[in-house]
Structures are given as C-alpha cells and as structure tokens.
Design a protein around this motif. Structure first.
Motif, mmCIF file in Angstrom:
data_model
loop_
_atom_site.group_PDB
_atom_site.id
_atom_site.type_symbol
_atom_site.label_atom_id
_atom_site.label_comp_id
_atom_site.label_asym_id
_atom_site.label_seq_id
_atom_site.Cartn_x
_atom_site.Cartn_y
_atom_site.Cartn_z
ATOM 1 N N SER A 197 -8.505 5.445 2.176
ATOM 2 C CA SER A 197 -7.798 6.720 2.021
ATOM 3 C C SER A 197 -8.710 7.809 1.468
ATOM 4 O O SER A 197 -8.467 8.997 1.682
ATOM 5 C CB SER A 197 -6.603 6.549 1.090
ATOM 6 O OG SER A 197 -7.027 6.460 -0.261
ATOM 7 N N LEU B 235 1.832 6.702 -6.913
ATOM 8 C CA LEU B 235 0.770 7.601 -7.344
ATOM 9 C C LEU B 235 1.164 9.056 -7.115
ATOM 10 O O LEU B 235 0.974 9.913 -7.981
ATOM 11 C CB LEU B 235 -0.538 7.277 -6.603
ATOM 12 C CG LEU B 235 -1.245 5.983 -7.017
ATOM 13 C CD1 LEU B 235 -2.375 5.663 -6.040
ATOM 14 C CD2 LEU B 235 -1.791 6.078 -8.437
ATOM 15 N N ILE C 29 0.838 -1.204 0.000
ATOM 16 C CA ILE C 29 0.000 0.000 0.000
ATOM 17 C C ILE C 29 0.874 1.256 0.000
ATOM 18 O O ILE C 29 0.619 2.208 -0.751
ATOM 19 C CB ILE C 29 -0.938 0.011 1.230
ATOM 20 C CG1 ILE C 29 -1.916 -1.175 1.181
ATOM 21 C CG2 ILE C 29 -1.708 1.331 1.294
ATOM 22 C CD1 ILE C 29 -2.880 -1.160 0.034
ATOM 23 N N LEU D 55 -7.064 0.557 0.475
ATOM 24 C CA LEU D 55 -6.989 1.602 -0.546
ATOM 25 C C LEU D 55 -8.230 2.488 -0.508
ATOM 26 O O LEU D 55 -8.125 3.720 -0.587
ATOM 27 C CB LEU D 55 -6.824 0.968 -1.930
ATOM 28 C CG LEU D 55 -5.459 0.316 -2.198
ATOM 29 C CD1 LEU D 55 -5.522 -0.558 -3.440
ATOM 30 C CD2 LEU D 55 -4.372 1.376 -2.347
ATOM 31 N N TYR E 100 -8.880 8.555 -1.639
ATOM 32 C CA TYR E 100 -8.308 9.071 -2.883
ATOM 33 C C TYR E 100 -8.918 8.377 -4.093
ATOM 34 O O TYR E 100 -9.032 7.153 -4.127
ATOM 35 C CB TYR E 100 -6.784 8.898 -2.899
ATOM 36 C CG TYR E 100 -6.046 10.005 -2.195
ATOM 37 C CD1 TYR E 100 -5.576 11.120 -2.889
ATOM 38 C CD2 TYR E 100 -5.818 9.938 -0.817
ATOM 39 C CE1 TYR E 100 -4.909 12.143 -2.235
ATOM 40 C CE2 TYR E 100 -5.144 10.956 -0.150
ATOM 41 C CZ TYR E 100 -4.694 12.058 -0.874
ATOM 42 O OH TYR E 100 -4.038 13.072 -0.226
ATOM 43 N N VAL F 184 -7.448 1.821 -8.474
ATOM 44 C CA VAL F 184 -6.631 0.610 -8.344
ATOM 45 C C VAL F 184 -7.522 -0.577 -7.965
ATOM 46 O O VAL F 184 -7.410 -1.670 -8.533
ATOM 47 C CB VAL F 184 -5.502 0.804 -7.309
ATOM 48 C CG1 VAL F 184 -4.764 -0.525 -7.063
ATOM 49 C CG2 VAL F 184 -4.516 1.869 -7.776
ATOM 50 N N ILE G 284 2.397 1.740 -3.444
ATOM 51 C CA ILE G 284 1.392 2.217 -4.403
ATOM 52 C C ILE G 284 1.161 3.711 -4.219
ATOM 53 O O ILE G 284 1.141 4.481 -5.188
ATOM 54 C CB ILE G 284 0.070 1.443 -4.235
ATOM 55 C CG1 ILE G 284 0.231 -0.003 -4.725
ATOM 56 C CG2 ILE G 284 -1.070 2.137 -5.000
ATOM 57 C CD1 ILE G 284 -0.958 -0.896 -4.411
ATOM 58 N N ARG G 285 1.016 4.130 -2.996
ATOM 59 C CA ARG G 285 0.757 5.543 -2.712
ATOM 60 C C ARG G 285 1.942 6.412 -3.122
ATOM 61 O O ARG G 285 1.752 7.518 -3.646
ATOM 62 C CB ARG G 285 0.420 5.719 -1.230
ATOM 63 C CG ARG G 285 -0.961 5.175 -0.901
ATOM 64 C CD ARG G 285 -1.294 5.178 0.569
ATOM 65 N NE ARG G 285 -2.679 4.730 0.751
ATOM 66 C CZ ARG G 285 -3.178 4.287 1.893
ATOM 67 N NH1 ARG G 285 -2.416 4.231 2.970
ATOM 68 N NH2 ARG G 285 -4.439 3.899 1.959
ATOM 69 N N GLU H 191 -7.777 7.928 -7.137
ATOM 70 C CA GLU H 191 -6.896 7.016 -7.859
ATOM 71 C C GLU H 191 -6.702 5.686 -7.128
ATOM 72 O O GLU H 191 -6.525 4.648 -7.765
ATOM 73 C CB GLU H 191 -5.534 7.672 -8.108
ATOM 74 C CG GLU H 191 -5.575 8.845 -9.075
ATOM 75 C CD GLU H 191 -5.766 10.188 -8.386
ATOM 76 O OE1 GLU H 191 -5.457 11.221 -9.005
ATOM 77 O OE2 GLU H 191 -6.229 10.200 -7.226
ATOM 78 N N GLU H 192 -6.737 5.718 -5.806
ATOM 79 C CA GLU H 192 -6.624 4.460 -5.065
ATOM 80 C C GLU H 192 -7.876 3.610 -5.268
ATOM 81 O O GLU H 192 -7.802 2.378 -5.350
ATOM 82 C CB GLU H 192 -6.354 4.733 -3.589
ATOM 83 C CG GLU H 192 -4.983 5.361 -3.372
ATOM 84 C CD GLU H 192 -4.569 5.470 -1.918
ATOM 85 O OE1 GLU H 192 -4.899 4.561 -1.133
ATOM 86 O OE2 GLU H 192 -3.903 6.474 -1.564
#
Length: 237
Positions: A71, A12, A5, A68, A73, A79, A8-9, A75-76
């Motif tokens: 958060s 991004l 995680i 994910l 977000y 994913v 990934i963050r 974009e998460e």
C-alpha cells in the motif's frame, strides 16, 4: 486474509488524527503516504490483529506483511514492524532473503527503516550472527535505505554491549557516505555502542574525525562525558 487487511486499513483510517497528520508532513523530507495515526494507536491495532493471525504458517504471515507493504502507507509498514519480531522464534537463515527484499523494495523513509530493522533485523542477527557479512554488503547498495539498514540493524544488540567490532566495521564502511540519513544511522549505531564501550568508540571517533561528517560525529559522541565531547569537537584538524 483480504478481510484482515481490509479491517486493519479501516481501523487505521478511523484512527487518523489531524495533529498527527501535520507531524507526518513536518518530519519527512520524502513524499510518503500516511493516515496520520499515532504510533501507540498503530501498535494497539497491530497487536489486536496479531491475536487472529499468530497461529498461521509463517509464510502466510509474511504474505500479509507483503500486502501491507504494497500500500505504501507508513502506518501499514509499522504494523509489519510490530508483527515480524513476534516471529523471532520461527526465524530461519533463509528469511534473510525476505527481509532484504522488503527493505530494498518497500522501505522509503527513516521511520519505516528503523522500525523494521531495529527489532526484526536485530533479532535475526543475534540468532544468526554470520549474516553480519550480509549487512556489510548492504553498505555498498545504491539504495540509501539499505545502507542505513546496515547500521540500524545492529542498534539494539549494540545497546546491550554486543557486536562492538562489527559495529565499528560497518561504521568504517559507511564513514564518508554522502547521505545524511546514512550518516545519522551509523552515528546512532556508534552512540549505542558507546553505552558499554565508551573508550573504544571515543578512540575510533578521534582516529576518524578528520574524515567523519560532523553529523555522524555529533550522534556518535552524544552520550559521552562532556570532556570527551569537547575533545572530539575541537577544530584542530
């Protein structure tokens, strides 16, 4: 799992693009959290990490998805929408409880709603069509994104000519919904159904146009021949 995680963050955040950040501000009425990463770049990141997690137990992958989503977000969430359909061969009827919870709890805009429902829910419904009754129950939800999800979960099957009666049934249940995002959702569903069932959708629209919001009507007839569009848009009612 925490390491995945975090990575990934980090990826991004490092992929953020100023122009994309401005686009996010323009495209959404809602207050949303975002890095400002283009969708192809998000997909690339998601697919890279999928290679690391695909051998995990499905529940472990679901736990990563939940992390994910937490958060907030955009974009998460994208994913998650890339990973979840890759699990289609492992779907079970009980997964509907997970998907319902995610939509009701974490979906807060049209983009994350459509990204998740078009493919994850679309694949699920094709495997377990008895859960269309579940979608019909979502049309009564107080959460507008659940109501939109009821429609957009059938977008891909409808595009391929499936579930015509069910698509019309869901449109009927959402027909006079006051939220424009819900109207656009079921209008889009009717539009996709019209690819293979133009006459049936046209007949439905003509029968309902007196009460169907113009937003939904315009979406529904978008792919129809010019004469049908003109007839449907006449102000003689």
């Amino acid at each position: 799992m925490d390491s995945i995680i975090s990575r990934i963050r980090k990826d991004l955040a490092e992929s953020a693009d100023p122009n994309t950040q401005q686009n996010f501000q323009r495209f959404f009425k809602e207050e949303i959290r975002y890095y400002g990463v283009k969708v192809p770049a998000v997909n690339k990141i998601a697919n890279r990490y999928w290679k690391e997690i695909r051998s995990l137990d499905k529940q472990e992958i679901f736990a990563l998805c939940e992390e994910l989503y937490l958060s907030g977000y955009c974009e998460e969430a994208f994913v998650v929408s890339t990973w979840a359909p890759k699990l289609a061969a492992r779907y079970e009827p009980s997964d509907i409880a997970v998907f319902r919870y995610w939509i009701d709890t974490y979906i807060t805009n049209w983009a994350t709603c459509d990204a998740f429902c078009n493919h994850t829910m679309g694949d699920f419904i094709e495997q377990f069509p008895e859960y269309i009754d579940e979608l019909k129950r979502w049309t009564k939800s107080g959460n507008r994104w659940m109501r939109r999800a009821a429609a957009v979960s059938l977008i891909v099957p409808a595009k391929h000519g499936k579930f015509l009666n069910e698509a019309i049934g869901i449109a009927d249940l959402l027909l006079t919904d006051s939220e424009d995002m819900v109207q656009k959702g079921y209008g889009w569903l009717l539009k996709e159904a019209s690819r293979n069932h133009t006459d049936e959708i046209f007949t439905y629209v003509m029968r309902k146009r007196g009460v169907m919001p113009r937003t939904a009507l315009r979406y529904a007839i978008e792919l129809m021949p010019k004469e049908m569009k003109s007839e449907a848009m006449k102000r003689d009612w």
